[in-house]
Design a protein around this motif. Structure first.
Motif, short mmCIF file in Angstrom:
data_model
loop_
_atom_site.label_atom_id
_atom_site.label_comp_id
_atom_site.label_asym_id
_atom_site.label_seq_id
_atom_site.Cartn_x
_atom_site.Cartn_y
_atom_site.Cartn_z
N LEU A 113 0.85 -1.19 0.00
CA LEU A 113 0.00 0.00 0.00
C LEU A 113 0.88 1.23 0.00
CD1 LEU A 113 -2.62 1.63 0.36
CD2 LEU A 113 -2.46 1.17 2.83
N GLN A 114 0.73 2.04 -1.05
CA GLN A 114 1.46 3.30 -1.12
C GLN A 114 0.62 4.41 -0.51
OE1 GLN A 114 4.49 3.19 -1.93
NE2 GLN A 114 4.61 1.24 -3.01
N VAL A 153 -0.59 0.43 8.43
CA VAL A 153 -0.01 1.76 8.56
C VAL A 153 -0.54 2.33 9.88
CG1 VAL A 153 0.16 4.10 7.60
CG2 VAL A 153 0.07 2.13 6.07
N ASN A 154 0.33 2.85 10.70
CA ASN A 154 -0.08 3.39 12.00
C ASN A 154 -1.04 4.55 11.84
OD1 ASN A 154 1.42 1.68 13.78
ND2 ASN A 154 3.28 2.81 13.24
N ALA A 155 -2.09 4.56 12.64
CA ALA A 155 -3.05 5.67 12.64
C ALA A 155 -2.32 6.97 12.96
CB ALA A 155 -4.15 5.41 13.66
N ALA A 161 2.52 8.54 3.69
CA ALA A 161 3.26 7.39 4.25
C ALA A 161 2.81 6.09 3.60
CB ALA A 161 3.06 7.32 5.76
N ALA A 162 3.78 5.30 3.15
CA ALA A 162 3.49 3.97 2.60
C ALA A 162 3.60 2.92 3.69
CB ALA A 162 4.46 3.65 1.47
N ALA A 163 2.94 1.81 3.50
CA ALA A 163 3.06 0.70 4.45
C ALA A 163 4.50 0.20 4.45
CB ALA A 163 2.10 -0.42 4.07
N PRO A 164 5.09 -0.06 5.61
CA PRO A 164 6.49 -0.50 5.65
C PRO A 164 6.71 -1.92 5.14
CG PRO A 164 5.53 -0.54 7.84
CD PRO A 164 4.52 0.12 6.95
N THR A 165 5.67 -2.73 5.11
CA THR A 165 5.79 -4.10 4.62
C THR A 165 4.65 -4.43 3.67
OG1 THR A 165 4.53 -4.97 6.51
CG2 THR A 165 6.93 -4.90 6.73
N SER A 166 4.88 -5.40 2.81
CA SER A 166 3.84 -5.85 1.88
C SER A 166 2.95 -6.88 2.56
CB SER A 166 4.47 -6.44 0.62
OG SER A 166 5.23 -7.59 0.95
N PHE A 167 1.83 -7.18 1.94
CA PHE A 167 0.95 -8.24 2.43
C PHE A 167 0.61 -9.18 1.29
CE2 PHE A 167 -1.82 -4.72 1.22
CZ PHE A 167 -2.84 -5.34 0.50
#
Length: 214
Positions: A113-114, A153-155, A161-167
């Protein structure tokens, strides 16, 4: 005593016999190699046919899984954050759900998630968001968001901000059927303390999901 002439004749005969024997040996050797060599060709397959390449096909639903559409680079519809999204007051948070799955015949994917697009728009820059993974539409709300699924992604993160890891979006396990859907819940907030000059403005954030075939 044998004359030199006779000796020379004998040497020529011996040399001719030796040469014939060498030729005979070479001939036998070549014949033997041909008799003990063989070329074998085998074809590669998947057990039923030849090799083939996969094609990644991700589908998404913005209405909780009722309607599914093939994801494209553009024109994938709009996340519905509800009517309050256009009337945010500092301290408000709105929620929207998106479901992703691999289409029938597709491989699964690792998805990142970007962050939302941020430009010179002041309101866009003021918004914050958070995202949680593994959340169905029914749980994408204020009551369930803090504990549902897992943090993506932290609230309170800036919109860029992009998600630090993929899923993972899993590969379908049944022929002719799509894979299991994965839900992502987005929560967008207008923080307290933003300038009053932001009142009455509108903006349109964009989020991008980058999928890589597994």
């Amino acid at each position: 005593m044998t004359s030199p002439t006779v000796q020379r004749r004998r040497r020529r005969r011996l040399l001719a016999v030796a040469t014939a024997g060498l030729a005979l040996c070479i001939g036998v050797s070549v014949t033997s190699l041909a008799a003990w060599q063989q070329s074998i060709t085998v074809a590669g397959s998947d057990g039923n046919g030849g090799f083939g390449s996969s094609l990644l096909k991700i589908e998404l639903s913005l209405d909780g899984g009722t309607t599914w559409t093939a994801a494209t680079v553009n024109a994938n519809g709009s996340l519905n954050f509800g009517s309050n999204a256009s009337l945010l007051t500092p301290g408000d948070t709105v929620y929207a759900s998106v479901l992703l799955r691999a289409a029938a015949g597709s491989r699964g994917a690792d998805v990142t998630l970007q962050g939302g697009t941020v430009g010179s728009d002041a309101l866009l820059g003021a918004l914050t968001y958070g995202a949680r993974l593994g959340v169905l539409r029914a749980d994408c709300n204020a009551a369930s968001f803090p504990s549902a699924g897992q943090v993506l992604v932290n609230a309170g993160s800036v919109l860029s901000a992009a998600a630090p890891t993929s899923f993972s979006v899993p590969t379908p396990t049944t022929t002719g059927q799509p894979g299991t859907a994965v839900g992502v819940c987005l929560a967008v907030s207008l923080p307290t303390g933003v300038p009053s000059a932001l009142g009455g403005q509108t903006t349109s954030p964009l989020w991008r999901f980058d999928a890589t075939s597994r």
